[in-house]
Design a protein around this motif. Structure first.
Motif, PDB file in Angstrom:
ATOM      1  N   PHE A  99      12.732 -15.668 -25.846  1.00 57.58           N
ATOM      2  CA  PHE A  99      12.474 -14.948 -24.604  1.00 57.58           C
ATOM      3  C   PHE A  99      13.543 -15.327 -23.590  1.00 57.58           C
ATOM      4  CE2 PHE A  99       7.948 -15.053 -26.202  1.00 57.58           C
ATOM      5  CZ  PHE A  99       8.023 -13.748 -26.673  1.00 57.58           C
ATOM      6  N   SER A 100      13.763 -14.389 -22.681  1.00 62.16           N
ATOM      7  CA  SER A 100      14.817 -14.626 -21.702  1.00 62.16           C
ATOM      8  C   SER A 100      14.309 -14.222 -20.321  1.00 62.16           C
ATOM      9  CB  SER A 100      16.026 -13.780 -22.116  1.00 62.16           C
ATOM     10  OG  SER A 100      16.847 -13.557 -21.014  1.00 62.16           O
ATOM     11  N   ASP A 101      14.999 -14.717 -19.309  1.00 63.65           N
ATOM     12  CA  ASP A 101      14.585 -14.331 -17.964  1.00 63.65           C
ATOM     13  C   ASP A 101      15.565 -13.308 -17.399  1.00 63.65           C
ATOM     14  OD1 ASP A 101      12.680 -14.642 -15.946  1.00 63.65           O
ATOM     15  OD2 ASP A 101      14.118 -15.816 -14.753  1.00 63.65           O
ATOM     16  N   GLU A 102      16.556 -12.972 -18.225  1.00 65.68           N
ATOM     17  CA  GLU A 102      17.642 -12.100 -17.765  1.00 65.68           C
ATOM     18  C   GLU A 102      17.520 -10.700 -18.338  1.00 65.68           C
ATOM     19  OE1 GLU A 102      20.432 -12.505 -15.834  1.00 65.68           O
ATOM     20  OE2 GLU A 102      19.440 -14.368 -15.178  1.00 65.68           O
ATOM     21  N   LEU A 103      17.476  -9.715 -17.478  1.00 68.92           N
ATOM     22  CA  LEU A 103      17.408  -8.333 -17.957  1.00 68.92           C
ATOM     23  C   LEU A 103      18.624  -8.002 -18.841  1.00 68.92           C
ATOM     24  CD1 LEU A 103      16.177  -5.477 -17.983  1.00 68.92           C
ATOM     25  CD2 LEU A 103      17.368  -5.020 -15.843  1.00 68.92           C
ATOM     26  N   THR A 104      19.815  -8.457 -18.434  1.00 64.78           N
ATOM     27  CA  THR A 104      21.030  -8.117 -19.209  1.00 64.78           C
ATOM     28  C   THR A 104      20.948  -8.650 -20.629  1.00 64.78           C
ATOM     29  OG1 THR A 104      22.060 -10.021 -18.196  1.00 64.78           O
ATOM     30  CG2 THR A 104      22.765  -7.852 -17.388  1.00 64.78           C
ATOM     31  N   GLU A 105      20.362  -9.832 -20.796  1.00 65.68           N
ATOM     32  CA  GLU A 105      20.206 -10.408 -22.140  1.00 65.68           C
ATOM     33  C   GLU A 105      19.401  -9.456 -23.015  1.00 65.68           C
ATOM     34  OE1 GLU A 105      21.198 -13.233 -23.859  1.00 65.68           O
ATOM     35  OE2 GLU A 105      22.616 -13.177 -22.195  1.00 65.68           O
ATOM     36  N   ASP A 106      18.341  -8.916 -22.408  1.00 57.75           N
ATOM     37  CA  ASP A 106      17.469  -7.997 -23.155  1.00 57.75           C
ATOM     38  C   ASP A 106      18.212  -6.704 -23.497  1.00 57.75           C
ATOM     39  OD1 ASP A 106      14.455  -7.311 -23.848  1.00 57.75           O
ATOM     40  OD2 ASP A 106      15.387  -5.534 -22.972  1.00 57.75           O
ATOM     41  N   LEU A 107      18.973  -6.214 -22.541  1.00 58.55           N
ATOM     42  CA  LEU A 107      19.613  -4.912 -22.749  1.00 58.55           C
ATOM     43  C   LEU A 107      20.772  -4.978 -23.734  1.00 58.55           C
ATOM     44  CD1 LEU A 107      19.526  -3.451 -19.134  1.00 58.55           C
ATOM     45  CD2 LEU A 107      17.949  -3.012 -21.016  1.00 58.55           C
ATOM     46  N   LYS A 108      21.498  -6.076 -23.724  1.00 63.93           N
ATOM     47  CA  LYS A 108      22.698  -6.114 -24.575  1.00 63.93           C
ATOM     48  C   LYS A 108      22.370  -6.265 -26.058  1.00 63.93           C
ATOM     49  CE  LYS A 108      24.266 -10.868 -24.379  1.00 63.93           C
ATOM     50  NZ  LYS A 108      24.775 -11.897 -23.527  1.00 63.93           N
ATOM     51  N   ARG A 109      21.114  -6.559 -26.405  1.00 61.56           N
ATOM     52  CA  ARG A 109      20.717  -6.646 -27.818  1.00 61.56           C
ATOM     53  C   ARG A 109      20.350  -5.275 -28.382  1.00 61.56           C
ATOM     54  NH1 ARG A 109      15.210  -5.663 -28.566  1.00 61.56           N
ATOM     55  NH2 ARG A 109      14.062  -5.701 -26.618  1.00 61.56           N
ATOM     56  N   ARG A 110      20.303  -4.277 -27.518  1.00 63.43           N
ATOM     57  CA  ARG A 110      19.856  -2.944 -27.965  1.00 63.43           C
ATOM     58  C   ARG A 110      20.974  -2.175 -28.650  1.00 63.43           C
ATOM     59  NH1 ARG A 110      14.773  -1.536 -25.508  1.00 63.43           N
ATOM     60  NH2 ARG A 110      14.048  -3.362 -24.379  1.00 63.43           N
ATOM     61  N   ASP A 111      20.621  -1.046 -29.276  1.00 64.78           N
ATOM     62  CA  ASP A 111      21.603  -0.353 -30.119  1.00 64.78           C
ATOM     63  C   ASP A 111      22.658   0.451 -29.357  1.00 64.78           C
ATOM     64  OD1 ASP A 111      19.633   1.504 -29.426  1.00 64.78           O
ATOM     65  OD2 ASP A 111      19.092   2.037 -31.482  1.00 64.78           O
ATOM     66  N   TYR A 156       0.645   1.673 -23.612  1.00 65.49           N
ATOM     67  CA  TYR A 156       2.003   1.384 -23.132  1.00 65.49           C
ATOM     68  C   TYR A 156       2.439   0.063 -23.724  1.00 65.49           C
ATOM     69  CZ  TYR A 156       0.522   5.003 -19.939  1.00 65.49           C
ATOM     70  OH  TYR A 156       0.050   6.186 -19.440  1.00 65.49           O
ATOM     71  N   GLU A 157       3.624   0.042 -24.346  1.00 65.64           N
ATOM     72  CA  GLU A 157       4.121  -1.206 -24.941  1.00 65.64           C
ATOM     73  C   GLU A 157       4.925  -1.981 -23.909  1.00 65.64           C
ATOM     74  OE1 GLU A 157       5.922  -1.009 -28.809  1.00 65.64           O
ATOM     75  OE2 GLU A 157       3.868  -0.873 -29.583  1.00 65.64           O
ATOM     76  N   ILE A 158       4.495  -3.206 -23.652  1.00 66.53           N
ATOM     77  CA  ILE A 158       5.205  -4.037 -22.676  1.00 66.53           C
ATOM     78  C   ILE A 158       5.805  -5.224 -23.418  1.00 66.53           C
ATOM     79  CG2 ILE A 158       4.956  -5.335 -20.535  1.00 66.53           C
ATOM     80  CD1 ILE A 158       2.746  -3.511 -19.766  1.00 66.53           C
ATOM     81  N   THR A 159       7.112  -5.358 -23.337  1.00 58.54           N
ATOM     82  CA  THR A 159       7.798  -6.417 -24.096  1.00 58.54           C
ATOM     83  C   THR A 159       8.575  -7.330 -23.146  1.00 58.54           C
ATOM     84  OG1 THR A 159       8.018  -4.861 -25.925  1.00 58.54           O
ATOM     85  CG2 THR A 159       9.376  -6.831 -26.039  1.00 58.54           C
ATOM     86  N   THR A 160       8.419  -8.619 -23.387  1.00 62.33           N
ATOM     87  CA  THR A 160       9.130  -9.606 -22.564  1.00 62.33           C
ATOM     88  C   THR A 160      10.622  -9.566 -22.901  1.00 62.33           C
ATOM     89  OG1 THR A 160       7.140 -10.940 -22.658  1.00 62.33           O
ATOM     90  CG2 THR A 160       9.151 -12.058 -21.937  1.00 62.33           C
ATOM     91  N   PHE A 161      11.476  -9.719 -21.870  1.00 58.82           N
ATOM     92  CA  PHE A 161      12.931  -9.760 -22.099  1.00 58.82           C
ATOM     93  C   PHE A 161      13.182 -10.724 -23.246  1.00 58.82           C
ATOM     94  CE2 PHE A 161      13.942  -9.535 -17.215  1.00 58.82           C
ATOM     95  CZ  PHE A 161      13.554  -8.203 -17.183  1.00 58.82           C
ATOM     96  N   ARG A 162      14.041 -10.350 -24.169  1.00 60.80           N
ATOM     97  CA  ARG A 162      14.305 -11.264 -25.266  1.00 60.80           C
ATOM     98  C   ARG A 162      15.713 -11.055 -25.818  1.00 60.80           C
ATOM     99  NH1 ARG A 162      10.591  -7.843 -29.561  1.00 60.80           N
ATOM    100  NH2 ARG A 162      12.362  -6.695 -30.388  1.00 60.80           N
TER     101      ARG A 162
END
Ligand code: CTP
Length: 446
Positions: free
Chosen positions: A98-110, A76-82
């Motif tokens: 790295f970020s502590d915010e889930l939204t930061e991680d999600l908004k970088r996705r395609d 299982y690949e576990i990646t820190t919010f980034r």
């Protein structure tokens, strides 16, 4: 229902006081009711914390925040919010923070459908309307498509691939942005392009993807040679479609095996180049199978396909033209030799799909007659190639024939004889035949 191993991982991270969610392809497939094979987890725990929480870990991409956890023999690949910088190798960003915010991680996705999360209790967290887009079957970029495609140009091809694989449509803003940014695909490695093209090709309706590659102009950069087929009128009563439309039909009509789909894609690619018209205005494409095989090979080499795949597809294209129905056994044997016994079924699949793409279905009989002739010859174990001859180079040497290119010439002639008269494949008959050839030659030379 989430798998118990995923539950264990999410719970374990949560029990240590961190957030953890299933994200990306796994949630997308889960919502679509499809099988899930890869599980990506996103968390605010730093990689070193993940390594402490779990017993068996691999620092797969620790610099980029990814740790692989092995649990019950699964990974299982576990990646820190980034939040990511530019992706110059396309697989991993050049720099991240790295970020502590889930939204930061999600908004970088395609795409919106790839940015949906699921927590331990199977609650869906969806900040960008991905669930709605999945419901409406739309591929849509998160935020500004130009920005997403500039971060990683492969995403344009991923958009077309997801659309084709899932039977979705492309959001208009996303589509227009692909048209605008299509040239950026030039910076993407051949291997990454090939992998996406393969997924398009083996999907249920590959023509949808190929059409979109043309419409969005991506094809102009990926396989520029393909553009000539679009709208190319065949001026031929057997063809009610242009070269491109015919090819799309062949592509959709053939089984979803990569070699067959590639052969279908390229089987007529050189038709425009070979086009001639007779005095009645009827179109002909003499030698197009030969040229298409050469060009298909060149394109596949450029896209870094394996040598085996290239050779397989090249042969299928090269021999896809059906000969006359009353082909003699000798011709059938040559055909078997050229195509290879192991490739015959694929060859006939291409022939059948090719016929289905024409205006009349005339020709199926030709394929079935040829298939039957091949079957009988193979079943009778009739000699097919030089290695089946009951005479070889050592025998020629023993006959006192001087070594040289004459050996190939003599054995080719011996094979020709045996293809026509299998009963003559004995050492005595062939020795006699070879000696007669030598004597004739001597007679002619003197
Ligand atoms: N991702 C992205 N941009 C890319 C590649 C991936 O934003 N160029 C993000 C997406 O959120 C994606 C996730 O990373 O869902 C995982 O990527 P990957 O495993 O490549 O794709 P999947 O979505 O899992 O789909 P598939 O396995 O079919 O490629």
């Amino acid at each position: 229902m989430l798998d118990k191993n995923i539950k264990y991982i999410l719970k374990n991270i949560k029990n240590h006081g961190y957030e953890a969610y299933l994200v990306g392809g796994a949630v997308r497939s889960f919502l679509l009711g499809l099988d899930v094979s890869d599980f990506d987890i996103t968390t605010n725990a730093l990689p070193q914390i993940i390594e402490k929480i779990f017993k068996k870990t691999i620092p797969t991409g620790k610099k980029f925040g990814t740790i692989t956890v092995i649990h019950e023999n699964n990974s299982y690949e576990i990646t820190t919010f980034r939040s990511d910088g530019h992706y110059s190798d396309g697989r991993r960003p050049d720099n991240i923070s790295f970020s502590d915010e889930l939204t930061e991680d999600l908004k970088r996705r395609d795409f919106t459908m790839n940015a949906i999360c699921m927590d331990y209790d199977e609650n869906i967290i969806d900040y960008f309307g991905g669930t709605e887009d999945i419901k409406n079957r739309v591929v849509r970029c998160i935020g500004d498509p130009d920005q997403r495609f500039n971060e990683d140009a492969l995403r344009m091809l991923r958009a077309v691939r997801f659309m084709t694989q899932l039977g979705f449509s492309l959001d208009e803003k996303t589509r227009l942005s692909i048209v605008k940014n299509s040239f950026l695909i030039k910076h993407i490695s051949a291997e990454r392009i090939r992998d996406e093209l393969n997924k398009i090709l083996i999907s249920d309706k590959p023509s949808e993807g190929i059409r979109t590659l043309i419409d969005t102009e991506l094809m102009k950069y990926i396989i520029p040679e393909y553009m000539n087929t679009v709208g190319f009128d065949q001026h031929n009563p057997y063809h009610d479609k242009d070269v491109f439309e015919h090819t799309m039909e062949v592509l959709d009509n053939i089984e979803p095996k990569l070699n067959l789909r590639l052969a279908a894609l390229f089987h007529d690619i050189s038709k425009p180049e070979c086009f001639t018209q007779d005095e009645n205005g009827r179109g002909h494409f003499f030698g197009h199978h030969i040229k298409s095989a050469v060009l298909g090979k060149e394109i596949m080499e450029r896209l870094k396909y394996s040598c085996d795949m290239i050779e397989d597809v090249r042969i299928l294209i090269r021999y896809h033209l059906l000969k006359e129905i009353d082909m003699k056994d000798k011709g059938v044997k040559k055909f078997i030799n050229n195509v290879g016994i192991e490739r015959l079924d694929d060859m006939f699949s291409l022939n059948i799909a090719d016929i289905k793409g024409k205006s009349s279905n005339a020709g199926f009989e030709k394929v079935e007659v040829l298939r039957e002739k091949c079957r009988a010859i193979i079943e009778n174990k009739e000699p097919l190639s030089k290695k089946d001859l009951n005479i070889n180079g050592y025998d020629l040497e023993a006959l006192g024939i001087e070594k040289g290119s004459i050996y190939t010439e003599l054995l080719d002639k011996a094979l020709d004889l045996v293809l026509e008269y299998p009963g003559k494949n004995t050492k005595e008959e062939l020795t006699e035949y070879i000696l007669s050839l030598i004597n004739n030659k001597k007679g002619l030379d003197s």
